[in-house]
Design an enzyme around this catalytic site. Structure first.
Site, PDB file in Angstrom:
ATOM      1  N   ARG A 104       0.823  -1.217   0.000  1.00  0.00           N
ATOM      2  CA  ARG A 104       0.000   0.000   0.000  1.00  0.00           C
ATOM      3  C   ARG A 104       0.857   1.268   0.000  1.00  0.00           C
ATOM      4  O   ARG A 104       0.575   2.213  -0.739  1.00  0.00           O
ATOM      5  CB  ARG A 104      -0.930   0.008   1.218  1.00  0.00           C
ATOM      6  CG  ARG A 104      -1.844   1.230   1.279  1.00  0.00           C
ATOM      7  CD  ARG A 104      -2.766   1.168   2.481  1.00  0.00           C
ATOM      8  NE  ARG A 104      -2.030   1.295   3.739  1.00  0.00           N
ATOM      9  CZ  ARG A 104      -1.712   2.457   4.307  1.00  0.00           C
ATOM     10  NH1 ARG A 104      -2.041   3.599   3.727  1.00  0.00           N
ATOM     11  NH2 ARG A 104      -1.063   2.482   5.449  1.00  0.00           N
ATOM     12  N   CYS A 131      -7.550  -0.056  11.392  1.00  0.00           N
ATOM     13  CA  CYS A 131      -6.375  -0.699  11.992  1.00  0.00           C
ATOM     14  C   CYS A 131      -6.751  -1.296  13.354  1.00  0.00           C
ATOM     15  O   CYS A 131      -6.675  -2.490  13.549  1.00  0.00           O
ATOM     16  CB  CYS A 131      -5.244   0.313  12.120  1.00  0.00           C
ATOM     17  SG  CYS A 131      -4.617   0.876  10.534  1.00  0.00           S
ATOM     18  N   ARG A 159      -5.140  -4.823  13.973  1.00  0.00           N
ATOM     19  CA  ARG A 159      -4.533  -5.698  12.957  1.00  0.00           C
ATOM     20  C   ARG A 159      -3.153  -5.211  12.540  1.00  0.00           C
ATOM     21  O   ARG A 159      -2.282  -5.997  12.149  1.00  0.00           O
ATOM     22  CB  ARG A 159      -5.424  -5.805  11.723  1.00  0.00           C
ATOM     23  CG  ARG A 159      -5.562  -4.503  10.961  1.00  0.00           C
ATOM     24  CD  ARG A 159      -6.239  -4.648   9.612  1.00  0.00           C
ATOM     25  NE  ARG A 159      -6.331  -3.351   8.963  1.00  0.00           N
ATOM     26  CZ  ARG A 159      -5.367  -2.808   8.223  1.00  0.00           C
ATOM     27  NH1 ARG A 159      -4.227  -3.451   8.044  1.00  0.00           N
ATOM     28  NH2 ARG A 159      -5.528  -1.617   7.674  1.00  0.00           N
ATOM     29  N   CYS A 166      -0.108  -1.819  13.167  1.00  0.00           N
ATOM     30  CA  CYS A 166       0.251  -0.657  13.979  1.00  0.00           C
ATOM     31  C   CYS A 166       1.582  -0.053  13.557  1.00  0.00           C
ATOM     32  O   CYS A 166       2.628  -0.713  13.608  1.00  0.00           O
ATOM     33  CB  CYS A 166       0.315  -1.041  15.452  1.00  0.00           C
ATOM     34  SG  CYS A 166       0.619   0.364  16.546  1.00  0.00           S
ATOM     35  N   SER A 198       3.036   7.622   6.512  1.00  0.00           N
ATOM     36  CA  SER A 198       2.810   6.940   5.236  1.00  0.00           C
ATOM     37  C   SER A 198       1.320   6.860   4.946  1.00  0.00           C
ATOM     38  O   SER A 198       0.560   6.246   5.695  1.00  0.00           O
ATOM     39  CB  SER A 198       3.413   5.533   5.289  1.00  0.00           C
ATOM     40  OG  SER A 198       4.802   5.602   5.496  1.00  0.00           O
TER      41      SER A 198
END
Length: 283
Positions: free
Chosen positions: A22, A160, A180, A182, A282
């Site tokens: 991603r 997340c 899920r 971090c 990001s």
């Protein structure tokens, strides 16, 4: 604070490099981390080895509880955390489900407050949980989830920290939160605060005593462009004692959270911290 620092050291010492599709970046990664915050003792897990913008973290979780799906609403509460994902993600900008500037799509609180039913209609998962806990009911499934694979294509980002499971033992409330993925230098700084605040405020509005909050992270990582700052700057600093959090006792219901609560209703006392660190983010 020790748990946080231990995890950072573990990633640096034991992590493996993973290419993230991603973001197009490499991450130093470990699988499975478990953190515990004792809300009953007021051990507020705020990072002290750099300045933490805790009001922004709390604003974000309040926005989730309100079911917000627009970055402008989050900004009005006091956080800009959704600006980039809503407005700078090229894939989302070209998504036909995007409704315009600042739209986040069907994610996080927008799912939890209006979870689609296969036979039509929606369920307000949060209201159902608050109603049960207020009556002293724990059906072993008091789960607030933001995770709906059938809606991923209709949102700017998959959740997340996606699941919050509340449990009652007597009049003490516990929380198990599952994440899920971090970004440890940036995201975890926020997520620890949010897990703590979520248990504290739900206990307050349901009339329960807060117990412990258990925070499970499945994939914990440090991006390659964050590694030097973490290893050579933040981890060289000595942590300060943990501060305490005070929540306005006049917050007594879910409606209060939905209608009038602001960041002025939260106060951190005794917060000592080192200088800020500008970690790369990001999208």
């Amino acid at each position: 604070m020790k748990q946080y620092l231990d995890l950072c050291h573990r990633i640096i010492n034991e992590g493996e490099w993973v290419n993230n599709e991603r973001t197009g970046k490499r991450c130093l990664t470990v699988i499975n981390a478990d953190l515990t915050y004792d809300v009953s003792k007021g051990e507020f897990p705020l990072v002290t080895t750099r300045k933490s913008y805790w009001k922004s973290a709390i604003a974000e979780i309040i926005g989730y509880l309100r079911g917000y799906d627009n970055a402008a609403d989050f900004r009005a509460l006091g956080t800009k955390t959704w600006d980039a994902n809503a407005n700078e993600n090229e894939v989302w900008l070209n998504n036909p489900y995007r409704k315009g500037e600042d739209d986040m799509g069907l994610c996080y609180g927008a799912i939890g407050r209006n979870f689609p039913k296969p036979d039509g209609g929606h369920i307000d998962l949060l209201k159902q949980i608050i109603d049960d806990l207020s009556r002293g009911v724990d059906n072993r499934g008091e789960i607030l989830t933001f995770y709906h694979p059938g809606a991923f294509h209709m949102a700017c980002l998959r959740p997340c920290m996606y699941s919050h499971h509340f449990s009652l033992l007597g009049d003490t409330l516990y929380l198990n939160s599952t994440q899920r993925s971090c970004d440890v230098p940036l995201g975890l700084n926020f997520n620890m605060v949010q897990v703590y605040v979520l248990l504290a405020i739900v206990a307050q509005i349901t009339g329960k005593k807060p117990g412990q909050a258990f925070h499970k992270i499945v994939n914990a990582h440090i991006y390659e462009d964050q590694l030097e700052l973490m290893r050579d700057v933040q981890l060289k600093r000595e942590p300060y004692p943990l501060p305490t959090l005070k929540i306005n006792p006049e917050i007594k219901s879910l409606k209060d959270i939905e209608t009038w609560v602001t960041m002025d209703d939260f106060e951190v006392k005794g917060y000592q911290f080192h200088d800020p660190i500008a970690y790369p983010f990001s999208v």
